[in-house]
Motif scaffolding. Structure first.
Motif, PDB file in Angstrom:
ATOM      1  N   ALA A 197       5.733  -4.829   3.040  1.00  0.00           N
ATOM      2  CA  ALA A 197       6.084  -3.414   3.158  1.00  0.00           C
ATOM      3  C   ALA A 197       4.962  -2.635   3.822  1.00  0.00           C
ATOM      4  N   ARG A 198       5.352  -1.609   4.571  1.00  0.00           N
ATOM      5  CA  ARG A 198       4.390  -0.775   5.284  1.00  0.00           C
ATOM      6  C   ARG A 198       4.770   0.688   5.067  1.00  0.00           C
ATOM      7  N   VAL A 199       3.786   1.492   4.694  1.00  0.00           N
ATOM      8  CA  VAL A 199       4.025   2.909   4.415  1.00  0.00           C
ATOM      9  C   VAL A 199       3.075   3.749   5.253  1.00  0.00           C
ATOM     10  N   ASN A 200       3.640   4.691   6.004  1.00  0.00           N
ATOM     11  CA  ASN A 200       2.850   5.580   6.851  1.00  0.00           C
ATOM     12  C   ASN A 200       2.880   6.992   6.259  1.00  0.00           C
ATOM     13  N   LEU A 201       1.735   7.454   5.763  1.00  0.00           N
ATOM     14  CA  LEU A 201       1.631   8.792   5.193  1.00  0.00           C
ATOM     15  C   LEU A 201       0.925   9.760   6.137  1.00  0.00           C
ATOM     16  N   ALA A 202       0.471   9.265   7.291  1.00  0.00           N
ATOM     17  CA  ALA A 202      -0.311  10.079   8.213  1.00  0.00           C
ATOM     18  C   ALA A 202       0.516  11.205   8.824  1.00  0.00           C
ATOM     19  N   CYS A 203      -0.179  12.255   9.244  1.00  0.00           N
ATOM     20  CA  CYS A 203       0.496  13.435   9.779  1.00  0.00           C
ATOM     21  C   CYS A 203      -0.301  14.008  10.938  1.00  0.00           C
ATOM     22  N   SER A 204       0.367  14.247  12.048  1.00  0.00           N
ATOM     23  CA  SER A 204      -0.284  14.771  13.242  1.00  0.00           C
ATOM     24  C   SER A 204      -1.003  16.084  12.937  1.00  0.00           C
ATOM     25  N   GLY A 205      -2.277  16.149  13.333  1.00  0.00           N
ATOM     26  CA  GLY A 205      -3.065  17.354  13.129  1.00  0.00           C
ATOM     27  C   GLY A 205      -3.718  17.460  11.771  1.00  0.00           C
ATOM     28  N   ALA A 206      -3.560  16.461  10.920  1.00  0.00           N
ATOM     29  CA  ALA A 206      -4.073  16.548   9.552  1.00  0.00           C
ATOM     30  C   ALA A 206      -5.594  16.580   9.512  1.00  0.00           C
ATOM     31  N   PRO A 207      -6.174  17.534   8.763  1.00  0.00           N
ATOM     32  CA  PRO A 207      -7.615  17.535   8.511  1.00  0.00           C
ATOM     33  C   PRO A 207      -7.907  16.660   7.297  1.00  0.00           C
ATOM     34  N   ALA A 208      -9.173  16.417   7.032  1.00  0.00           N
ATOM     35  CA  ALA A 208      -9.552  15.582   5.896  1.00  0.00           C
ATOM     36  C   ALA A 208      -9.045  16.171   4.584  1.00  0.00           C
ATOM     37  N   GLU A 209      -9.031  17.496   4.466  1.00  0.00           N
ATOM     38  CA  GLU A 209      -8.597  18.141   3.221  1.00  0.00           C
ATOM     39  C   GLU A 209      -7.146  17.852   2.884  1.00  0.00           C
ATOM     40  N   GLN A 210      -6.312  17.587   3.891  1.00  0.00           N
ATOM     41  CA  GLN A 210      -4.914  17.286   3.590  1.00  0.00           C
ATOM     42  C   GLN A 210      -4.736  15.842   3.144  1.00  0.00           C
ATOM     43  N   VAL A 211      -5.688  14.992   3.508  1.00  0.00           N
ATOM     44  CA  VAL A 211      -5.676  13.622   3.012  1.00  0.00           C
ATOM     45  C   VAL A 211      -6.194  13.597   1.575  1.00  0.00           C
ATOM     46  N   ALA A 212      -7.146  14.471   1.275  1.00  0.00           N
ATOM     47  CA  ALA A 212      -7.722  14.560  -0.066  1.00  0.00           C
ATOM     48  C   ALA A 212      -6.738  15.181  -1.053  1.00  0.00           C
ATOM     49  N   LEU A 213      -7.095  15.135  -2.324  1.00  0.00           N
ATOM     50  CA  LEU A 213      -6.322  15.810  -3.351  1.00  0.00           C
ATOM     51  C   LEU A 213      -6.518  17.316  -3.230  1.00  0.00           C
ATOM     52  N   GLY A 214      -5.520  18.084  -3.599  1.00  0.00           N
ATOM     53  CA  GLY A 214      -5.635  19.535  -3.502  1.00  0.00           C
ATOM     54  C   GLY A 214      -4.366  20.146  -2.944  1.00  0.00           C
ATOM     55  N   GLY A 215      -4.452  21.430  -2.651  1.00  0.00           N
ATOM     56  CA  GLY A 215      -3.266  22.162  -2.214  1.00  0.00           C
ATOM     57  C   GLY A 215      -3.108  22.323  -0.722  1.00  0.00           C
ATOM     58  N   VAL A 216      -3.989  21.715   0.077  1.00  0.00           N
ATOM     59  CA  VAL A 216      -3.894  21.846   1.536  1.00  0.00           C
ATOM     60  C   VAL A 216      -2.696  21.046   2.056  1.00  0.00           C
TER      61      VAL A 216
END
Length: 359
Positions: A95-114
């Motif tokens: 299985a392969r899962v892609n969670l990446a998003c165009s334009g994403a900053p590090a804060e959106q990869v991290a936990l939080g509300g971004v």
């Protein structure tokens, strides 16, 4: 006589303790009376590789975007079915899962509300994946959308070509680029730390999975045909092309390697992965190129909600580029330790060349 009885009693108690220990630890989860190490990730579900990060991971430029990330409800993450995570080959991974998003900053990869294009934290999304997947590897590419604003710098270089008499973009960046990269590093480290935290909360230990931080490949380079150094393909000044493909990309990679060391991730360097396959390098035949040229979707200009994204694919890895990266990443993950650089071999494919560590 009393001493003998005391000694004999102690011996009997010791033997009983050894037998009890043997029966407690012997069984399905042990061998020769000792606990067996866990085989692979915990939990249930298919063995999975997860990709997280920005446009270079989501598949921007490769086309074939999933409908839910191609503008629906304002989501422009542009996750492609041709992204490298869909092509990577790892033994037993199904299985392969892609969670990446165009334009994403590090804060959106991290936990939080971004959020990015309306999508919540990728680390939070990973927590959901772990409920029904056994994750064997997590591959991350972030940082370029933070302080370096790499896409914005490429746009600035384009504007410099278009504006007669304006200074080259590289002449400005030479004085600020390193400080921008330095400011990026702790943000990447924090995001990777949150990914590790989510895995730990799901019962994972470091030996259960591989954690990889990869850098960025150079999308353009000097030496392209003059008739393509314009709006027909790659509208950049020669000195700016030289800076992007050398100082710009190598300094960014060095910063990301520093982040990998600080966060305990393996590092895969893609800085030279696109050599001789950059946008416009193929001249009249773009078939050998692994990056998109200046790309304008004219059909999008007639739709208000799509018009501002009509140029979004420009100068990103195309489907062939993602396939090449997948070849290198597959080799890299097969080794399981150390760092490496993606370089083209005699067969024309990208290979993971292990980093030489001086001792």
């Amino acid at each position: 006589m009393r001493r003998f009885r005391w000694w004999w009693g102690a011996l009997v108690l010791t033997c009983v303790a050894v037998l009890v220990g043997f029966f407690v630890f012997s069984g399905p989860g042990s061998k020769n009376g000792l606990p067996l190490p866990r085989k692979g990730p915990p939990g249930t579900g298919p063995l999975t590789v997860v990709a997280m990060g920005d446009s270079t991971v989501s598949g921007e430029g490769a086309g074939h975007y999933t409908p839910d990330t191609d503008g629906r409800n304002g989501d422009w993450c542009h996750r492609s079915t041709d992204a490298f995570v869909q092509k990577v080959r790892i033994p037993d991974v199904t299985a392969r899962v892609n969670l990446a998003c165009s334009g994403a900053p590090a804060e959106q990869v991290a936990l939080g509300g971004v959020k990015q294009w309306g999508e919540q934290s990728q680390a939070q999304q990973l927590a959901g994946v772990l409920k029904n997947h056994r994750v064997a590897a997590v591959v991350i590419a972030i940082g370029a959308n933070d302080d370096p604003q790499f896409s914005a710098q490429v746009s600035a270089c384009f504007k410099a070509w278009f504006t007669a008499g304006a200074p080259s973009c590289s002449s400005v960046l030479r004085t600020t680029w390193r400080s921008k990269v330095d400011a990026m590093v702790p943000k990447v480290v924090n995001a990777i730390g949150d990914v590790k935290k989510v895995l730990a909360q799901a019962g994972y230990v470091p030996a259960d999975y591989q954690l990889v931080l990869q850098s960025y490949a150079t999308p353009v380079a000097p030496g392209i045909p003059a008739d393509l150094q314009n709006l027909n393909g790659c509208p950049f000044r020669t000195d700016d092309l030289q800076w992007i493909s050398t100082t710009g990309i190598t300094t960014l990679s060095a910063g990301l390697k520093q982040a990998a060391v600080q966060s305990g991730a393996r590092f895969l360097d893609l800085a030279r992965a696109g050599e001789h396959h950059e946008a416009c390098s193929g001249g009249p035949d773009p078939a050998s190129e692994w990056f998109t040229r200046l790309t304008l979707h004219l059909s999008d200009l007639g739709q208000t909600d799509r018009a501002q994204h009509a140029l979004q694919e420009s100068f990103h890895p195309n489907a062939a580029g993602h396939a090449a990266i997948a070849d290198c990443l597959s080799e890299f993950l097969a080794v399981r330790d150390g760092n490496a650089t993606c370089l083209a071999g005699p067969d024309g494919k990208l290979h993971a060349v292990p980093e030489v560590v001086n001792r």
